[in-house]
Structure formats: structure tokens, C-alpha cells
Enzyme design. Sequence first.
Site, mmCIF file in Angstrom:
data_model
loop_
_atom_site.group_PDB
_atom_site.id
_atom_site.type_symbol
_atom_site.label_atom_id
_atom_site.label_comp_id
_atom_site.label_asym_id
_atom_site.label_seq_id
_atom_site.Cartn_x
_atom_site.Cartn_y
_atom_site.Cartn_z
ATOM 1 N N GLU A 74 0.758 -1.354 0.071
ATOM 2 C CA GLU A 74 -0.155 -0.117 0.089
ATOM 3 C C GLU A 74 0.987 1.345 0.044
ATOM 4 O OE1 GLU A 74 -2.603 -0.328 3.289
ATOM 5 O OE2 GLU A 74 -2.553 -2.541 3.183
ATOM 6 N N GLU A 84 -10.085 5.492 2.474
ATOM 7 C CA GLU A 84 -10.510 4.675 3.920
ATOM 8 C C GLU A 84 -10.398 5.879 4.988
ATOM 9 O OE1 GLU A 84 -8.691 0.918 6.690
ATOM 10 O OE2 GLU A 84 -7.826 1.595 4.599
#
Length: 425
Positions: free
Chosen positions: A229, A340
Site C-alpha cells: 500500500e 479509507e
Amino acid sequence: MASSSSILSLPIILPFVLFLISLSTSPVVSSLSPTNSTTSGTSTNSTTLHARQEFLNYKRIRAKLNSINKPSVKTIQSEDGDVIDCVPVHLQPAFDIALLKGQIPLDPPEPPKGCNLSSSLDDILVQKWRMNGESCPDGTVPIRRTTEKDLLRASSIRRFGMKPPRRVRRDSTSSNHEHAVGYVMGDQYYGAQASINVWSPQVADPSEFSLSQMWVISGSFGNDLNTIEAGWQVSPQLYGDDSPRFFTYWTTDAYQETGCYNHYCSGFVQTNNKFAIGAAISPTSLYSGRQFDISLLIWKDPQHGHWWLRLGSGAVIGYWPSFLFTHLAQHANMVQFGGEIVNTQPSGFHTSTQMGSGHFSGEGYDKSAYFRNLQIVDWDNGLIPASNLKLLADHPNCYDIRGGVNRAWGNYFYYGGPGRNVRCP
């Protein structure tokens, strides 16, 4: 964990702590009456146990700091309070791994074919630690120094720098992690690229965060999940402020025991001496104003199999060694782009932590957050459009997403939202 004021003063009171511990192992002579002696003994034992706990906490903090912070040849004080250590490349945390000891970082491989995107920050992106003209010398990498205050903000010293363990499911609406994402799956993927505009969303509670990132994923959504990520995030608990910061992450077991942010554990090998992972990004986009985005590329080296990270049009940051992973040692089976947040439901309501710009996707350009030029790396190390892109918002009344395709932006989407509102109580 002990209070902040107690532990922050530990270097000063350490001799006193040791003295108390020594008292606890020595006989105590008292002329007090039996009743007073018992009371005094109980009080002394309580004080001694507390002192021992303080000392153990101090030892844990020092051990953690020593494992993260490495010897440096130069130290730079940033205007935003960060301290950047210029660490010799072979002494960075990744080289604590046995398989890397005694080695030096690899040279970057050729980027994927068709890689020609640049970001609007390429020529003006300056992390705050470099604004005074300072830089790290060749042969070193800039690493943001971890402090006692950083550890004291964490919920756990052992898990500092790790995401909370949780059962990860793409279709879950019960987790306190909420998403608005685009994703592709069902094929073999060897990387991804996208441009993301940078904002400074408000985070309502220090234990929450708001991020925008790419995920390169393999395995099931169980305990064998592998992810790589990268993106930007606002995380007061991790960094101590509300600045958007460039970050990396990885895990091989769905965030249970492996992996971490940035350099908080051994894993990511940095090769670039100009960008500090975990340092603030500047400038940021303005509502109804100028937009600034960063382009990120993650790709798998066809020769050695490592996963490399590039920021902008030419700044190769470093790589995740292939041996860190199980499923991702071969390829990814899913790529995800988007936002997120963490919703801790402060006061029993949905959080007002913002995602992206803090505005819904329908407001469009220069008001909503976006991802553009979504591409994936195929088996032949070539960049191709991320076709068959699926869009998903866990809680569309709080944070939503809408996409499109055009000649200038290729595959793109707008996403985000304010969190708590009349439709998201």
C-alpha cells in the site's frame, strides 16, 4: 500504559526508580506498631510495584526506539517539528532482516512500458524538512525519527506502526474501517499506477485517520491476505498532527502480526535520499482552487521479483523484497484505489472525520477528491487501462464514489464525503 507525564519524565526519575526497586529487595526495620507497620508495608509495596511498572515501560520504550531509530551521519530539524535522520542505506531498518544483512540496496529496474505520467506536484513538491535547503548526502536515506511522544500516543507499544488487526472483507459493512474505492480483480496483476489529488481532511478523533491510497493485493480476505500500500494519510495518533503525509504499508497476514507503516519495522528498502516516508506533503489542494496531485506507481521487477515504488515522474523511492510475501511473491489478484477512514463513533454517533476533500463525489473537479489515469501493470511489464473497474462505497450516505472515462484522465473517479450529516447520523 502509564500516563504521558509519568513516562516522559522517566529519564529524570530513573535513578529514583532503581532506588525504590533496591529497597523492595532489602529488609525494612520499623519501630511502628503492628497495625501501622502493615499499613505502611502495603503502601510501600504499592509504590514499589508502580515504580517497577514505570521502569518496565521505560525499558520497552527505549528498546522500541532503538530498534526503529538507526545511527545517522546527519540530522535535520524540520520547521514542522519533525526530525529527519540521514541514515546510511545499509543501516536502515530493512537491513535488520537476516536475508539482507551485509547487502546494499538494488538499483531500480526499468519502469513498465508506457510509463509517462507525471503529477502536478512534480516540479513544486517540497517536503517541509527540505524547505531550508538541507538535504541528505548520497549513500544515506532520510528517515523521520520516532520519539517517545509517538509511542505514548499509540494504543500499544508492541503494535506501534501497525494497523489494528481485523477480519478484512471487501463486502463488510460492520467494520469501523469505511471505504469508497474502485477495484479490479480476477486476473494476474503486476502493479498499478494512478494520480491522486492531495487534501488535508479533518480527523475528528486522534485515534481515527483518513487516507487515500493504492492497494496491491493477493490471497483471500482471510488471515493469508498480502497487501502492498502507498498514498497519503492524515493520522494524528501516528504522527501527532493533522498534516497529510506520504506513507507506505505492507502485510502478509491481514494485518495480524506482520508489516507496518513506513520504516516502523524491517521490510521496505528505501533507495531515495530526497523524500522521507512519513513526512508531510506540501502543497495541498484547495476547495474551488488549484488542485495538486501525486502520481504513484507500484510495479514488480520482472527479473528479481521485488515490488518497487515510484513517486511522480521519476523519483523511485525503494522496494518491498519479494521474500516478505507469500502470495505476492508471484503476482497480485486484485488492485484497489480509493479512500479509507476509521469511524470510532465518538459520542455514539458516526464520526465527522472527512474522506478526501470532505465533499461528496457529485461536486466534481476542484471540490471533490479524485483518482485519475488508473492503470495496471500486465504480465509483459506494460501499463494498460484499469478496465472493468468496479466501484464500491461501504456507507454511501457518509462517503460516496462515482466514476467515468475520458481522453484526458483515462479511467477516473471522484470520491469522499463529510462523514456525519443528516443522511449519516
